[in-house]
Every structure is written in structure tokens, then in C-alpha cells.
Motif scaffolding. Structure first.
Motif, PDB file in Angstrom:
ATOM      1  N   UNK A 273      25.366 -26.902   0.896  1.00 30.60           N
ATOM      2  CA  UNK A 273      26.173 -26.171  -0.065  1.00 30.60           C
ATOM      3  C   UNK A 273      25.263 -25.574  -1.147  1.00 30.60           C
ATOM      4  N   UNK A 274      25.252 -24.247  -1.234  1.00 32.88           N
ATOM      5  CA  UNK A 274      24.416 -23.539  -2.201  1.00 32.88           C
ATOM      6  C   UNK A 274      25.306 -22.622  -3.025  1.00 32.88           C
ATOM      7  N   UNK A 275      25.014 -22.524  -4.312  1.00 34.22           N
ATOM      8  CA  UNK A 275      25.778 -21.660  -5.208  1.00 34.22           C
ATOM      9  C   UNK A 275      24.892 -20.509  -5.660  1.00 34.22           C
ATOM     10  N   UNK A 276      25.455 -19.301  -5.583  1.00 33.00           N
ATOM     11  CA  UNK A 276      24.670 -18.103  -5.849  1.00 33.00           C
ATOM     12  C   UNK A 276      25.283 -17.283  -6.977  1.00 33.00           C
ATOM     13  N   UNK A 277      24.423 -16.476  -7.585  1.00 33.71           N
ATOM     14  CA  UNK A 277      24.830 -15.476  -8.560  1.00 33.71           C
ATOM     15  C   UNK A 277      24.209 -14.172  -8.084  1.00 33.71           C
ATOM     16  N   UNK A 278      25.034 -13.157  -7.822  1.00 31.85           N
ATOM     17  CA  UNK A 278      24.553 -11.883  -7.270  1.00 31.85           C
ATOM     18  C   UNK A 278      23.699 -12.108  -6.021  1.00 31.85           C
ATOM     19  N   UNK A 279      24.147 -12.986  -5.154  1.00 37.10           N
ATOM     20  CA  UNK A 279      23.470 -13.322  -3.895  1.00 37.10           C
ATOM     21  C   UNK A 279      22.101 -13.978  -4.082  1.00 37.10           C
ATOM     22  N   UNK A 280      21.802 -14.439  -5.274  1.00 39.81           N
ATOM     23  CA  UNK A 280      20.547 -15.154  -5.540  1.00 39.81           C
ATOM     24  C   UNK A 280      20.859 -16.639  -5.676  1.00 39.81           C
ATOM     25  N   UNK A 281      20.106 -17.474  -4.981  1.00 42.47           N
ATOM     26  CA  UNK A 281      20.317 -18.918  -5.028  1.00 42.47           C
ATOM     27  C   UNK A 281      20.068 -19.459  -6.428  1.00 42.47           C
TER      28      UNK A 281
END
Length: 187
Positions: free
Chosen positions: A32-40
Motif C-alpha cells: 500500500x503506497x500513498x501518492x501525491x500527483x503520482x509521486x510516492x
């Protein structure tokens, strides 16, 4: 990451906290990874002895509470982990502060760029002798990018016998003088 249900409740608590931010949940590398603007930005996971919240660019976090560790010192440049061994250790206010700082850092594009290793090109003696004896050939060879120079070198060096190496040098001399890379016809 170990696939087990040992930390299921604790990971759900972390996910509930993360859901209060602008991060988007994705699944990468089986986790499970959380991204902002497709950046990890962050990830969560459970291991045998702990569960963790990791920050992909955690090296930029202030970490005033000293929660973060570099789990692979000397290898990992920017990834930092916050390890937990019980749900009692979960402090929502502190976690949200760290996550918001991580998001702000992402917005500012604070990242550690991977270092490019520049390998020194060693010219084989046979080729170096040819270059030294022919100024035009040497000048033409040096105009090629290091990548194309390396292709010529590998072509020569993959021959086992010296006479084959010499014949290959003779074959590539006109190519070098005409500014034609070894594999240009395939590009």
C-alpha cells in the motif's frame, strides 16, 4: 514485506489517519503506497516484529520527535521508516504532522536524485596504438559520445584472438573517420 494478518487492525488505523490527507492510495510492489500527483510519498506495511509507515523522501523531514530511522544505512539515501510494535504507539496528531510535512516537501519537489555512476572508459592498448599513430582517426574517435566509444571498445574486446581484434580495428576505422557509430544502422 511479510504477508500476514498480524498487524491488520494497526494498519487499518494508519490508513484511516492517512485518509484524512490529500494523498491517494495505490498499490505498488505488492504494498500500500500513498501518492501525491503520482509521486510516492508514504507507504504502510506489516513485518514480523513491527508494522511501519515509511516516507519515500523522509530524509527531508525535520523529525524533531526522532521517530524515523534509515533501515538500510549507507544504502538508502532518502527512505525513512517509522516503526511501531503496538497500536498504543500510534499518535494521530504526530503522524498527521509528519505526513503533512512530507506532502509539503513533495509540493516543493524536494527529492534526492539518484547518483549517476560515471564509468571511466579504458581504451584497449591495440586501439590506443592506432589512435596515437593516426591523428585524424583519434580526432574523429573523440567526437563520439562515451556511449558510442564504448560500443567500439566492446566490439574489439569481445574478440578472443589478437589478430581478430586487429581485423576488427581495421573494419571500424572507416566508420570512425566517416562519423558512423558501430550500431548506427540499427538505430
Amino acid at each position: 514485506m511479510i504477508k500476514n494478518d498480524q498487524w491488520e487492525t494497526e494498519l487499518e488505523i494508519l490508513k484511516t489517519i492517512i485518509a484524512k490527507t490529500e494523498l491517494v492510495e495505490t498499490n505498488k510492489w505488492g504494498g500500500c503506497v500513498y501518492v501525491y500527483n503520482n509521486k510516492n510519498v508514504i507507504g504502510v506495511g506489516g513485518f514480523k516484529k513491527f508494522f511501519t509507515l515509511w516516507f519515500f523522501n523522509g530524509a527531508f523531514l525535520k523529525d524533531e520527535k526522532e521517530h524515523l530511522i534509515n533501515s538500510n544505512e549507507g544504502v538508502t539515501k532518502s527512505l525513512r521508516q517509522w516503526r511501531f510494535t503496538s497500536k498504543e504507539e500510534i499518535n494521530e496528531k504526530e503522524i498527521l504532522a509528519y505526513i503533512r510535512e512530507a506532502i509539503d516537501n513533495e509540493k516543493q519537489e524536494k527529492i534526492i536524485k539518484p547518483e549517476k555512476t560515471k564509468s571511466e572508459v579504458i581504451i584497449p592498448t591495440l586501439l590506443q596504438n592506432e589512435l596515437n599513430s593516426d591523428g585524424d582517426l583519434k580526432e574523429a574517435y573523440l567526437k563520439f559520445s562515451p556511449y558510442k566509444q564504448k560500443e567500439f571498445i566492446e566490439y574489439i574486446e569481445t574478440a578472443k584472438r589478437e589478430e581478430t581484434k586487429l581485423s576488427r580495428i581495421e573494419k571500424i576505422k572507416p566508420m570512425i573517420l566517416n562519423n558512423i557509430g558501430l550500431n548506427d544502422k540499427y538505430r
